[in-house]
Design a protein around this motif. Sequence first.
Motif, short mmCIF file in Angstrom:
data_model
loop_
_atom_site.label_atom_id
_atom_site.label_comp_id
_atom_site.label_asym_id
_atom_site.label_seq_id
_atom_site.Cartn_x
_atom_site.Cartn_y
_atom_site.Cartn_z
N HIS A 283 59.57 37.10 72.77
CA HIS A 283 59.67 38.16 71.78
C HIS A 283 60.99 38.91 71.98
O HIS A 283 61.56 38.92 73.08
CB HIS A 283 58.49 39.12 71.90
CG HIS A 283 57.18 38.46 71.58
ND1 HIS A 283 56.70 38.35 70.29
CD2 HIS A 283 56.27 37.86 72.38
CE1 HIS A 283 55.55 37.73 70.31
NE2 HIS A 283 55.25 37.41 71.57
N GLY A 284 61.44 39.57 70.93
CA GLY A 284 62.60 40.43 71.03
C GLY A 284 62.20 41.88 71.18
O GLY A 284 61.00 42.22 71.17
N LEU A 285 63.21 42.74 71.31
CA LEU A 285 62.96 44.18 71.36
C LEU A 285 63.28 44.76 69.99
O LEU A 285 64.39 44.59 69.48
CB LEU A 285 63.82 44.86 72.42
CG LEU A 285 63.50 46.35 72.60
CD1 LEU A 285 62.25 46.52 73.47
CD2 LEU A 285 64.67 47.11 73.19
N VAL A 286 62.32 45.45 69.40
CA VAL A 286 62.56 46.13 68.13
C VAL A 286 63.03 47.56 68.43
O VAL A 286 62.25 48.39 68.90
CB VAL A 286 61.29 46.18 67.26
CG1 VAL A 286 61.58 46.88 65.93
CG2 VAL A 286 60.77 44.77 67.01
N ILE A 287 64.31 47.82 68.21
CA ILE A 287 64.82 49.18 68.37
C ILE A 287 64.47 49.96 67.11
O ILE A 287 64.75 49.53 65.99
CB ILE A 287 66.34 49.18 68.62
CG1 ILE A 287 66.67 48.50 69.94
CG2 ILE A 287 66.88 50.61 68.61
CD1 ILE A 287 68.14 48.49 70.28
N GLU A 288 63.87 51.13 67.31
CA GLU A 288 63.41 51.92 66.17
C GLU A 288 64.21 53.21 65.98
O GLU A 288 64.35 53.69 64.86
CB GLU A 288 61.92 52.23 66.32
CG GLU A 288 61.07 50.96 66.32
CD GLU A 288 59.64 51.20 66.75
OE1 GLU A 288 59.25 52.37 66.88
OE2 GLU A 288 58.91 50.21 66.97
N ARG A 289 64.70 53.77 67.08
CA ARG A 289 65.47 55.01 66.96
C ARG A 289 66.54 55.04 68.03
O ARG A 289 66.30 54.65 69.18
CB ARG A 289 64.56 56.24 67.06
CG ARG A 289 65.24 57.53 66.61
CD ARG A 289 64.25 58.62 66.27
NE ARG A 289 64.92 59.76 65.63
CZ ARG A 289 65.18 59.84 64.34
NH1 ARG A 289 64.83 58.84 63.54
NH2 ARG A 289 65.79 60.89 63.83
N VAL A 290 67.75 55.52 67.65
CA VAL A 290 68.88 55.54 68.58
C VAL A 290 69.55 56.91 68.56
O VAL A 290 69.33 57.72 67.65
CB VAL A 290 69.92 54.45 68.21
CG1 VAL A 290 69.31 53.06 68.30
CG2 VAL A 290 70.52 54.70 66.83
N ARG A 291 70.38 57.14 69.56
CA ARG A 291 71.21 58.35 69.63
C ARG A 291 72.64 57.92 69.93
O ARG A 291 72.89 57.23 70.92
CB ARG A 291 70.70 59.31 70.69
CG ARG A 291 71.54 60.59 70.84
CD ARG A 291 70.90 61.54 71.85
NE ARG A 291 69.62 62.03 71.36
CZ ARG A 291 68.58 62.35 72.14
NH1 ARG A 291 68.67 62.22 73.46
NH2 ARG A 291 67.45 62.78 71.60
#
Length: 315
Positions: A283-291
């Motif tokens: 599986h991959g990593l789902v990035i949902e929020r960043v800064r």
Amino acid sequence: MRVAMFGYQTWGHRTLQALLKTEHEVVLVVTHPKSEHAYEKIWDDSVADLAAEHGVPVLLRDRPDDEELMSRLKEAEPDLIVANNWRTWIPPEIFTLPRHGTLNVHDSLLPAYAGFSPIIWALINDEKEVGVTAHMMNEELDAGDIVVQRAVPVGPADTATDLFHRTVELIDPIVHESLDFIAAGRTDFTPQDRSKACFFHKRSIEDSRIDWHWPAEDIERFVRAQSDPYPNAFTHHKGKRLRVLKASVSKGVYGGTPGRVFIREGDGVVIVAGADARRGRAHGLVIERVRTDDGSDLPATEYFRTMGGYLTDRP
């Protein structure tokens, strides 16, 4: 009993609060000066201010190794020292000074996670419980006999911040129960199994750097372990640092090169992850929020307007 306390930040503050609510007399408090270290500017309730509010004498020290401190301790004649989040070594001439010795309160389930930032390391490592241990201090750091230990479970969505709040609430009952045992003359405490001991170093910015060769499950916990107000997990995109605030493990299985900005899924953007990503079995990593480095918080779908390119551990 007459009690002296060594402590710092919110952990020390909560310990002093607990001591002040007991029938025992707090005769001296030793704490550190304010620090600019990233991990010491958070959870920074002042031990010195609380002591001053209650008329308890306070000494500010980086290390407990001077003649004045030793003299003041002897003058205070404590029956017990209680320590929590004292950041340097306490020498034997201090921890053996009181007739009951020194009780140290540590935010892990000793003998595991002795040392620094135990909650963060435990969450990174997928531990199912965290907790607080009160133990009698001896020559080896965080190694003395256990007086009281309490645990709380780690949930699948818990952040380090969640676990901090849960464990810090354990300090008051643990301090009260421990002092009751010690005042009653109990010494039949539980030796630690040193074969299960591990000691962790103080965290620095390097410890927050994402390695896209890790499995997505590990990186997702890594992000939760460094939730605000802790320094966040970070990566680099187009040469600039990018903090990852929220992430999840993808539903789909994706293959390719670790760090590839690949495809939208749900409310986020999938990043290929894992040492075996090329085999297309992870599986991959789902990035949902960043800064971003300018402090802007953005949904990942707004930040990654086009797919392609790579996230890297260095600029």
